[in-house]
Design an enzyme around this catalytic site. Sequence first.
Site, mmCIF file in Angstrom:
data_model
loop_
_atom_site.group_PDB
_atom_site.id
_atom_site.type_symbol
_atom_site.label_atom_id
_atom_site.label_comp_id
_atom_site.label_asym_id
_atom_site.label_seq_id
_atom_site.Cartn_x
_atom_site.Cartn_y
_atom_site.Cartn_z
ATOM 1 N N ASP A 49 34.572 46.695 37.661
ATOM 2 C CA ASP A 49 35.788 47.047 38.388
ATOM 3 C C ASP A 49 35.319 47.567 39.743
ATOM 4 O O ASP A 49 34.930 48.723 39.867
ATOM 5 C CB ASP A 49 36.573 48.125 37.630
ATOM 6 C CG ASP A 49 37.866 48.478 38.340
ATOM 7 O OD1 ASP A 49 38.557 47.570 38.831
ATOM 8 O OD2 ASP A 49 38.180 49.688 38.419
ATOM 9 N N GLU A 79 36.644 41.928 38.774
ATOM 10 C CA GLU A 79 38.066 41.868 39.106
ATOM 11 C C GLU A 79 38.244 41.143 40.426
ATOM 12 O O GLU A 79 37.571 41.442 41.410
ATOM 13 C CB GLU A 79 38.664 43.269 39.200
ATOM 14 C CG GLU A 79 40.162 43.240 39.460
ATOM 15 C CD GLU A 79 40.795 44.612 39.428
ATOM 16 O OE1 GLU A 79 41.156 45.067 38.335
ATOM 17 O OE2 GLU A 79 40.913 45.223 40.506
ATOM 18 N N ASP A 104 38.550 53.648 36.110
ATOM 19 C CA ASP A 104 37.663 52.549 36.549
ATOM 20 C C ASP A 104 36.781 52.063 35.392
ATOM 21 O O ASP A 104 36.507 50.870 35.271
ATOM 22 C CB ASP A 104 36.769 53.022 37.710
ATOM 23 C CG ASP A 104 37.556 53.740 38.783
ATOM 24 O OD1 ASP A 104 38.008 53.067 39.721
ATOM 25 O OD2 ASP A 104 37.737 54.967 38.663
#
Length: 198
Positions: free
Chosen positions: A7, A68, A141
């Site tokens: 992330d 991501e 996160d």
Amino acid sequence: MRVLGVDPGLTRCGLGVVEGTPGKPPALVAVGVIRTPADLDVSKRLVRIEAELDEWIARHQPDAVAVERVFAQHNVRTVMGTAQASGVAMVVAARRGLPVALHTPSEVKAAVTGSGRADKEQVTTMVTRILRLSERPTPADAADALALAICHVWRGAVTTKLQQAAAGRSNLEAAAEAQSRLQVARLRAAVAAQQGKR
């Protein structure tokens, strides 16, 4: 299949490694966050992220890296830092010969919660349940990185198998076509030889 989920972010870059196969609950291997101080030069922050990511890959030996996909946000400064960290993650994985998959936030949410509009709280709750964790992964996160890894284990592995099947089919078709051309060439040569004897 073992997947490292990333992330991306400059201040906090979430990392999560899970292992599993499609259709079965994956298992947690490791989870963490790379933190870099906001007062440090951006280039040095990226170097720190790169070094820690490389160390994670060396230690946990993932089969793939899921990152991501960066999407447009109103805060350009935030999206720039996210995009830079995302690029570093892709470079580190590519340098080690690992496949990289990009998943949108809505794909990840849909994979772990069933809804592409789920909030961070719902994602964290489902990640905790899916991985059968005694404690919720924090900060968000870290939970998001695990969700990325879970999404790729469940969705990416299926996509990879479909691609491999399609490639195998293409190879079979190419081999059959080559065999057919060879047979036609032999037949023509035999006919030509027969006509030459007359």
